[in-house]
Motif scaffolding. Structure first.
Motif, PDB file in Angstrom:
ATOM      1  N   GLU A 100       0.805  -1.268   0.033  1.00  0.00           N
ATOM      2  CA  GLU A 100       0.107   0.024  -0.141  1.00  0.00           C
ATOM      3  C   GLU A 100       0.857   1.356  -0.035  1.00  0.00           C
ATOM      4  OE1 GLU A 100      -1.689   1.133   3.550  1.00  0.00           O
ATOM      5  OE2 GLU A 100      -3.756   1.551   2.549  1.00  0.00           O
ATOM      6  N   SER A 101       1.986   1.330   0.900  1.00  0.00           N
ATOM      7  CA  SER A 101       2.689   2.319   0.859  1.00  0.00           C
ATOM      8  C   SER A 101       3.861   2.212  -0.170  1.00  0.00           C
ATOM      9  CB  SER A 101       3.839   2.138   2.200  1.00  0.00           C
ATOM     10  OG  SER A 101       2.795   1.700   3.099  1.00  0.00           O
ATOM     11  N   ASN A 102       4.063   1.180  -0.960  1.00  0.00           N
ATOM     12  CA  ASN A 102       5.118   1.320  -2.000  1.00  0.00           C
ATOM     13  C   ASN A 102       4.756   1.102  -3.355  1.00  0.00           C
ATOM     14  OD1 ASN A 102       7.965   1.636  -0.423  1.00  0.00           O
ATOM     15  ND2 ASN A 102       6.604   0.182   0.737  1.00  0.00           N
ATOM     16  N   ASP A 103       3.587   1.180  -3.941  1.00  0.00           N
ATOM     17  CA  ASP A 103       3.177   0.827  -5.238  1.00  0.00           C
ATOM     18  C   ASP A 103       3.267  -0.493  -5.561  1.00  0.00           C
ATOM     19  OD1 ASP A 103       1.979   1.308  -7.550  1.00  0.00           O
ATOM     20  OD2 ASP A 103       3.802   2.021  -8.551  1.00  0.00           O
ATOM     21  N   LYS A 104       4.622  -0.907  -5.926  1.00  0.00           N
ATOM     22  CA  LYS A 104       4.838  -2.467  -6.357  1.00  0.00           C
ATOM     23  C   LYS A 104       6.268  -2.519  -5.780  1.00  0.00           C
ATOM     24  CE  LYS A 104       7.060  -1.320 -10.923  1.00  0.00           C
ATOM     25  NZ  LYS A 104       6.901  -1.298 -12.295  1.00  0.00           N
ATOM     26  N   MET A 105       6.271  -3.928  -5.352  1.00  0.00           N
ATOM     27  CA  MET A 105       7.629  -4.369  -4.908  1.00  0.00           C
ATOM     28  C   MET A 105       7.835  -5.924  -5.327  1.00  0.00           C
ATOM     29  SD  MET A 105       7.227  -3.315  -0.689  1.00  0.00           S
ATOM     30  CE  MET A 105       8.627  -3.076  -0.330  1.00  0.00           C
ATOM     31  N   TYR A 106       9.047  -6.331  -5.095  1.00  0.00           N
ATOM     32  CA  TYR A 106       9.543  -7.802  -5.668  1.00  0.00           C
ATOM     33  C   TYR A 106       9.871  -8.350  -4.290  1.00  0.00           C
ATOM     34  CZ  TYR A 106      14.347  -6.171  -5.555  1.00  0.00           C
ATOM     35  OH  TYR A 106      15.279  -5.198  -5.282  1.00  0.00           O
ATOM     36  N   GLY A 107       9.722  -9.715  -4.312  1.00  0.00           N
ATOM     37  CA  GLY A 107       9.790 -10.577  -3.045  1.00  0.00           C
ATOM     38  C   GLY A 107      11.167 -10.114  -2.113  1.00  0.00           C
ATOM     39  N   TYR A 108      12.156 -10.144  -2.589  1.00  0.00           N
ATOM     40  CA  TYR A 108      13.386  -9.838  -2.139  1.00  0.00           C
ATOM     41  C   TYR A 108      13.344  -8.678  -1.465  1.00  0.00           C
ATOM     42  CZ  TYR A 108      18.256 -10.223  -0.626  1.00  0.00           C
ATOM     43  OH  TYR A 108      19.439 -10.104   0.150  1.00  0.00           O
ATOM     44  N   GLU A 109      12.891  -7.643  -2.184  1.00  0.00           N
ATOM     45  CA  GLU A 109      12.706  -6.244  -1.699  1.00  0.00           C
ATOM     46  C   GLU A 109      11.939  -6.298  -0.319  1.00  0.00           C
ATOM     47  OE1 GLU A 109      10.510  -3.814  -4.390  1.00  0.00           O
ATOM     48  OE2 GLU A 109      11.442  -1.838  -3.336  1.00  0.00           O
ATOM     49  N   ILE A 110      10.976  -7.008  -0.395  1.00  0.00           N
ATOM     50  CA  ILE A 110       9.703  -7.062   0.697  1.00  0.00           C
ATOM     51  C   ILE A 110      10.629  -7.535   1.844  1.00  0.00           C
ATOM     52  CG2 ILE A 110       7.801  -8.219   1.767  1.00  0.00           C
ATOM     53  CD1 ILE A 110       6.415  -7.749  -1.082  1.00  0.00           C
ATOM     54  N   THR A 111      11.399  -8.570   1.945  1.00  0.00           N
ATOM     55  CA  THR A 111      12.155  -9.179   2.987  1.00  0.00           C
ATOM     56  C   THR A 111      13.243  -8.165   3.762  1.00  0.00           C
ATOM     57  OG1 THR A 111      13.873 -10.245   1.596  1.00  0.00           O
ATOM     58  CG2 THR A 111      12.000 -11.429   2.232  1.00  0.00           C
ATOM     59  N   GLN A 112      13.677  -7.229   2.646  1.00  0.00           N
ATOM     60  CA  GLN A 112      14.670  -6.337   3.277  1.00  0.00           C
ATOM     61  C   GLN A 112      14.136  -5.101   3.809  1.00  0.00           C
ATOM     62  OE1 GLN A 112      18.220  -7.389   3.100  1.00  0.00           O
ATOM     63  NE2 GLN A 112      16.972  -9.090   2.739  1.00  0.00           N
ATOM     64  N   LYS A 113      13.029  -4.818   3.228  1.00  0.00           N
ATOM     65  CA  LYS A 113      12.264  -3.651   3.708  1.00  0.00           C
ATOM     66  C   LYS A 113      11.774  -3.761   5.305  1.00  0.00           C
ATOM     67  CE  LYS A 113      10.715   0.430   2.764  1.00  0.00           C
ATOM     68  NZ  LYS A 113      11.443   1.804   2.290  1.00  0.00           N
ATOM     69  N   VAL A 114      11.217  -5.180   5.298  1.00  0.00           N
ATOM     70  CA  VAL A 114      10.835  -5.461   6.686  1.00  0.00           C
ATOM     71  C   VAL A 114      11.977  -5.443   7.752  1.00  0.00           C
ATOM     72  CG1 VAL A 114       9.837  -7.233   8.146  1.00  0.00           C
ATOM     73  CG2 VAL A 114       8.811  -6.647   6.223  1.00  0.00           C
ATOM     74  N   LYS A 115      13.091  -5.869   7.314  1.00  0.00           N
ATOM     75  CA  LYS A 115      14.268  -6.118   8.141  1.00  0.00           C
ATOM     76  C   LYS A 115      14.707  -4.657   8.312  1.00  0.00           C
ATOM     77  CE  LYS A 115      18.560  -8.076   7.460  1.00  0.00           C
ATOM     78  NZ  LYS A 115      19.446  -8.921   6.726  1.00  0.00           N
ATOM     79  N   GLU A 116      14.501  -3.873   7.397  1.00  0.00           N
ATOM     80  CA  GLU A 116      14.935  -2.389   7.644  1.00  0.00           C
ATOM     81  C   GLU A 116      14.045  -1.730   8.572  1.00  0.00           C
ATOM     82  OE1 GLU A 116      15.516  -0.231   3.912  1.00  0.00           O
ATOM     83  OE2 GLU A 116      14.730   1.537   4.988  1.00  0.00           O
ATOM     84  N   LEU A 117      12.810  -1.658   8.297  1.00  0.00           N
ATOM     85  CA  LEU A 117      11.690  -1.055   9.179  1.00  0.00           C
ATOM     86  C   LEU A 117      11.844  -1.486  10.451  1.00  0.00           C
ATOM     87  CD1 LEU A 117       8.850  -0.882   6.464  1.00  0.00           C
ATOM     88  CD2 LEU A 117      10.087   1.127   7.368  1.00  0.00           C
ATOM     89  N   THR A 118      12.014  -2.528  10.906  1.00  0.00           N
ATOM     90  CA  THR A 118      11.873  -3.362  12.117  1.00  0.00           C
ATOM     91  C   THR A 118      13.445  -3.238  12.739  1.00  0.00           C
ATOM     92  OG1 THR A 118      12.171  -5.397  11.526  1.00  0.00           O
ATOM     93  CG2 THR A 118       9.969  -4.679  11.827  1.00  0.00           C
TER      94      THR A 118
END
Lengths: 216, 112
Positions: free
Chosen positions: B20-38
């Protein structure tokens, strides 16, 4: 995304060959996602750029990833076809089609000979089948080997096969003795066929949009 | 890190919120984004992420787009119209859940 290393063209070819050798039936979509994930992770975490070493640690993940894809695809098409089928009895516009079909077969059964009733059923189901093949088939060389394209027409075979089976086994004439029973069977054949057709057309559009880069 | 089990049931909500916040994402990007945000507190494993993404796609909540990136192809995920609605529902449910948990674990704080 931070990178420690940039994969070489040679390593990328090696990775693709490795996957095709180990899983010859791997679908294009699964392969695309798996390669991208492995490469992204490899580039971000490798200490020495040794791809073989990296892959040997990921074998279990790769195996799980490959086998889950195909069964999910088939289940999705079946689930969507049944959902569409039930919409024919819940949505007002589609319900009109269901009621018309029901009444049509009921009165046909009451007024003409059994042979003609079966002939009409077979003609209608063949028309839906033919239209699905003609309008729903994706003929592009680049796309026809994708799992989602291969399994796209699976559900349209069910009503078509059912109507043939009824004829071959002469079961249709036994059922026709009970007007309402044959009407319900014919209704299922036509409505399930239409549902499968609608799902095929919807997914054809999605697939062509998804892989437009391969078609340009 | 010991909290991984607590996060497990929220995986779909996390994915939907990120998309919802990033328009489009790929799998690996999601894992890294979660790691970064948390800040590394939550690590989504690929073994959990991809089945969840494929399930959301099969349920019609996500759309997929394949694009050429460098020398390879990449599968991007984005929310469909019903995915956007479902995200709002899931976030409401999550807020409600957090309020209830707050009342249970810290009743004094929730009364204030």
């Amino acid at each position: 995304m931070e990178k420690r290393y940039e994969i070489t063209e040679k390593q990328l070819v090696f990775l693709e060959d490795f996957l095709l050798r180990k899983y010859p039936g791997i679908s294009n979509e699964t392969k695309i996602e798996l390669i991208d994930h492995l490469v992204s992770d490899f580039e971000a975490t490798t200490e020495n750029g040794n791809l073989s070493q990296y892959l040997s640690n990921e074998l279990e993940f790769i195996a799980r990833f490959v086998f889950k894809g195909v069964s999910l695809m088939k289940k999705t098409y079946r689930k969507e076809t049944w959902e569409q089928f039930f919409k024919f009895f819940t949505e007002p516009k589609l319900l009109l089609i269901s009621i018309s079909t029901l009444l049509f077969f009921y009165f046909l059964n009451e007024t003409v000979t059994d042979k003609i009733v079966y002939l009409v059923t077979i003609i209608l189901s063949t028309l839906i089948f033919g239209y699905s093949v003609f309008k729903g088939m994706i003929k592009n060389k680049e796309l026809k080997n994708l799992d989602e394209v291969k399994f796209l027409g699976n559900e349209i075979w069910l009503p078509f096969t059912l109507v043939q089976l009824l004829g071959i086994t002469n079961l249709c004439y036994s059922i026709m003795k009970y007007c309402w029973l044959y009407t319900l069977v014919a209704l299922f054949i036509i409505i399930y066929g239409l549902s499968a057709l609608m799902v095929i057309l919807k997914h054809k559009k999605i697939i062509l949009e998804k892989y437009k880069h391969l078609l340009n | 890190m010991g909290n991984q089990k607590l996060y497990k049931g929220s995986l779909q909500t996390i994915i939907l919120k990120l998309l919802e916040s990033n328009d489009k994402m790929y799998g690996y990007e999601i894992t890294q984004k979660v790691k970064e945000l948390t800040k590394g507190e939550l690590k989504i494993t690929e073994g959990a992420l991809y089945p969840a993404l494929h399930k959301l796609e099969a349920d019609g909540l996500l759309d997929v787009e394949v694009a050429k990136v460098g020398n390879r192809l990449r599968k991007y995920y984005k929310l469909t119209e019903s995915g956007t609605k479902e995200t709002a529902n899931k976030l409401d449910e999550m807020q409600e859940f957090l309020r209830t948990m707050q009342q249970l674990v810290n009743p004094k704080l929730s009364l204030e």
